[in-house]
Design an enzyme around this catalytic site. Structure first.
Site, PDB file in Angstrom:
ATOM      1  N   LYS A  38     -36.479  76.603  76.981  1.00 59.47           N
ATOM      2  CA  LYS A  38     -36.031  77.305  75.770  1.00 59.47           C
ATOM      3  C   LYS A  38     -34.742  78.080  76.062  1.00 59.47           C
ATOM      4  CE  LYS A  38     -39.028  81.214  76.833  1.00 59.47           C
ATOM      5  NZ  LYS A  38     -40.435  81.627  76.818  1.00 59.47           N
ATOM      6  N   ARG A 136     -48.475  89.019  70.363  1.00 51.03           N
ATOM      7  CA  ARG A 136     -47.302  88.411  69.717  1.00 51.03           C
ATOM      8  C   ARG A 136     -47.814  87.279  68.830  1.00 51.03           C
ATOM      9  NH1 ARG A 136     -42.735  86.319  73.824  1.00 51.03           N
ATOM     10  NH2 ARG A 136     -44.091  84.518  73.735  1.00 51.03           N
ATOM     11  N   TYR A 261     -11.512 101.932  78.881  1.00 47.81           N
ATOM     12  CA  TYR A 261     -11.744 102.664  77.640  1.00 47.81           C
ATOM     13  C   TYR A 261     -12.403 104.019  77.883  1.00 47.81           C
ATOM     14  CZ  TYR A 261     -10.694  98.741  74.507  1.00 47.81           C
ATOM     15  OH  TYR A 261     -10.071  97.742  73.800  1.00 47.81           O
ATOM     16  N   MET A 309     -14.322  93.966  76.243  1.00 48.69           N
ATOM     17  CA  MET A 309     -14.736  92.687  75.665  1.00 48.69           C
ATOM     18  C   MET A 309     -14.345  91.535  76.575  1.00 48.69           C
ATOM     19  SD  MET A 309     -13.857  91.142  71.915  1.00 48.69           S
ATOM     20  CE  MET A 309     -14.608  92.436  70.951  1.00 48.69           C
TER      21      MET A 309
END
Ligand SMILES: *Cc1c(COP(=O)(O)O)cnc(C)c1O
Length: 631
Positions: A38, A136, A261, A309
């Site tokens: 998956k 779940r 940043y 980013m």
């Protein structure tokens, strides 16, 4: 490794195989394994991982949803695929057409799936999921027997498996045991157990044995990632994925200068640092800001400042001989400190998650026995053509041809001469004709006004998927006008008329037109030097999408002054018989077949007053083929 990549992952399939062999030591002889692939095989690439797992003996593959299963089927993977998560009703079609095995965890979906299968007249295999403590998906275990029996009653479902899922098999033995006992209780209540019974994930395989299972579901550990420190002592695993990048700039910062940043890092001494061209957009987690570690020339270096980013900064003050382009390991590889689980633990993250999110921009390079055996593209998603609308597909085909035939003349020729009519002009699916039988019969015309012409009967039959609840038969007075009908998929028959004709009703008429055994209505219209006959029937819409038999009989006229008749086959056709009958009109008639494959298997039979040109049932005829009869 590729010099032009900014970042990339290396997937070591030999290590994957090694991990599977280690896990296998913990799996009893009679127990099969399902490889969990998956989320694109936890970011490793589901196709390549599935292929390797199958070679290593996997009996099943596990995916999260129908889409992931479909992708594997598109890549010719044929072993059973279980969809682990609950499916939605709108996914049933994809599940059934791709032969995927859904999980059933609500009666509601079971009923819908049953109804769907009944309509398709098939039996769908399912696995039933019980929630023993994961909290779940899955049925709650109260009334488990009743629910199971309710599914048994659904005649178009076949319960192939029953399963549950551990919540904490990596480090909570007591809870795992409790879940296992609850599951066993359900099993004991079921009279006829299904073929497969499974509960263990990969940590469960190492930490917890049981007697009732005959299938285990292997995920994280097979990718060489420890789910818990404690497992290290029990099994040796080698990381499969290594995430790499390279240095794009080298700089220095003086005391007091900040990096990145929001000035979260301020140099306390003069430092040398490197910029790497990766950031959180590449899956390098934002939470690794001021925490991450990378490996350069065998030495561990710190990430300084915030992860941007597209960039991060690395303190390389300790290092000598650093160059732009130097290779950096972001995680994975031989150094234990660089294991993905250790990098994820730096920010209390999940190694599962970090693996899945890597490489939105990074290609995957697959290695087996040290040799690069495959490269998968930048995008995570493999190419599945049905995801794209028709005009986009045409563009993709065009670009692919250009890539395969880099000399533009050839690619242009292939695209525009051979394919364009089918792909570019017609933005829809192209169907082919089967068992194409065309008979053309010439006879003397009795009518005075057609004395310079032969009367022509044409009989045409073929099988094809019906696309609309109508179709056209068309003819025109010159080739240019007729050409526009070739580019239409709603025109099933075309005829070129003599240019001397004054167009009127009886120049070209239908004698009979049928779909299967149903005679159609038709309406003639004359305009612009063309005659169109629209054929339709109120019942036709029920046959759309089905293969039907077309029968078309027309009557027209052909100039005596010509000495040849060309019969074109304009679309993709399989199997053909073309017969010219001439009723004592001509002494000598010959045929010139013009088929793409050099007329190899063309059979020509001449009889008195007829000549027949045929190809076998399974032989393909490409568009723009023809037979010319010369008399
Ligand atoms: C993901 C998953 C697994 C595999 O778990 P690992 O911890 O990666 O081995 C097994 N079963 C189910 C139902 C899953 O969703």
């Amino acid at each position: 490794m590729s010099k032009q990549d900014r970042s990339w992952t290396e997937i070591n399939l030999s290590n994957f195989e090694f991990n599977l062999s280690q896990l296998n030591k913990n799996i009893p002889q009679n127990v099969k394994f399902m490889q969990i692939v998956k989320a694109d095989a936890y970011g490793h690439g589901s196709v390549e991982i599935a292929e390797k797992a199958i070679k290593c003996g996997a009996s099943f593959l596990g995916v999260a949803n129908a889409e992931e299963g479909k992708l594997l089927r598109y890549n010719n993977i044929n072993i059973p695929i279980l969809i682990l998560s609950p499916s939605f009703e709108n996914e049933l079609e994809a599940i059934v057409t791709n032969n995927l095995t859904p999980t059933v965890s609500t009666i509601q979906l079971a009923k819908k799936l049953n109804k769907f299968s009944e309509k398709k007249n098939i039996i769908t295999k399912v696995h039933v999921n019980f929630d023993t403590g994961m909290g779940r998906s899955g049925f709650n275990i109260e009334k488990a027997k009743a629910k199971y029996e309710k599914i048994l009653e659904l005649k178009h479902l076949q319960i192939e498996g029953i399963f549950s899922h551990f919540s904490a098999s990596e480090n909570d033995y007591e809870f795992t045991k409790m879940q296992s006992e609850k599951f066993e209780k359900i099993l004991n209540k079921i009279e006829k157990p299904p073929k497969y019974i499974h509960i263990s994930n990969s940590s469960g395989v190492v930490n917890f044995q049981n007697k009732y299972s005959n299938l285990v579901r292997i995920g994280l550990l097979s990718y060489g990632v420890y789910s818990d420190e404690s497992i290290k002592a029990k099994i040796k695993l080698k990381p499969v994925m290594t995430f790499k990048s390279k240095i794009s700039q080298i700089k220095t910062a003086e005391v007091g200068e900040s990096i990145g940043y929001n000035r979260t890092f301020i140099a306390k001494r003069k430092i040398k640092y490197a910029i790497l061209p990766i950031g959180y957009a590449d899956g390098y987690d934002y939470l690794l800001s001021n925490k991450g570690k990378v490996l350069i020339n065998g030495k561990i270096c710190d990430v300084i400042g915030k992860v941007s980013m597209d960039m991060i900064a690395i303190d390389i003050s300790k290092l000598e001989n650093i160059k732009i382009g130097g290779i950096v390991t972001l995680f994975g590889g031989e150094n234990d400190k660089m294991r993905v689980e250790n990098i994820a633990s730096l920010y209390r993250g999940s190694s599962y998650e970090l693996l899945c999110q890597i490489g939105r921009r990074a290609k995957r390079y697959y290695y087996d026995n040290g040799k690069n055996i495959a490269i998968s593209p930048l995008m995570r998603r493999e190419f599945v053509s049905s995801d794209y609308p028709g005009n986009k597909i045409n563009e993709i085909i065009k670009k692919s041809i250009e890539q395969r035939f880099p000399q533009t003349e050839i690619s242009k020729m292939i695209y525009s001469n051979i394919l364009k009519n089918y792909l570019n002009e017609i933005d829809q699916n192209v169907y082919y004709r089967k068992n194409f039988v065309h008979k053309i019969k010439f006879e003397k015309s009795q009518q005075q006004k057609f004395s310079d012409y032969y009367k022509v009967h044409t009989y045409l039959t073929f099988e094809k998927i019906l696309e609309n609840d109508y179709f056209y038969i068309a003819c025109a007075k010159n080739e240019e006008l007729l050409q526009k009908y070739f580019n239409r998929t709603d025109v099933e028959y075309r005829w070129l008329l003599d240019s001397n004709f004054d167009l009127q009703k009886d120049i070209f008429s239908i004698n009979n037109v049928k779909i299967n055994d149903m005679s159609l209505k038709y309406k003639q219209s004359i305009s612009d030097n063309c005659i169109e006959l629209k054929c339709s029937h109120s019942q036709l819409n029920k046959l759309i999408g089905q293969e039907v038999k077309f029968s078309i009989e027309t009557i027209t006229y052909y100039p005596k002054s010509y000495h040849q008749l060309s019969i074109y086959i304009t679309g993709f056709t399989q199997g053909a018989s073309i017969q010219f009958e001439y009723d004592d009109l001509f002494k000598k008639v010959t045929s010139v077949p013009m088929f793409y494959d050099k007329n190899k298997n063309v059979k020509i039979i001449k009889e008195k007053n007829s000549i027949n040109v045929s190809l076998q049932k399974d032989q393909w005829i490409l568009p723009n083929s023809a037979v010319v009869f010369v008399y």
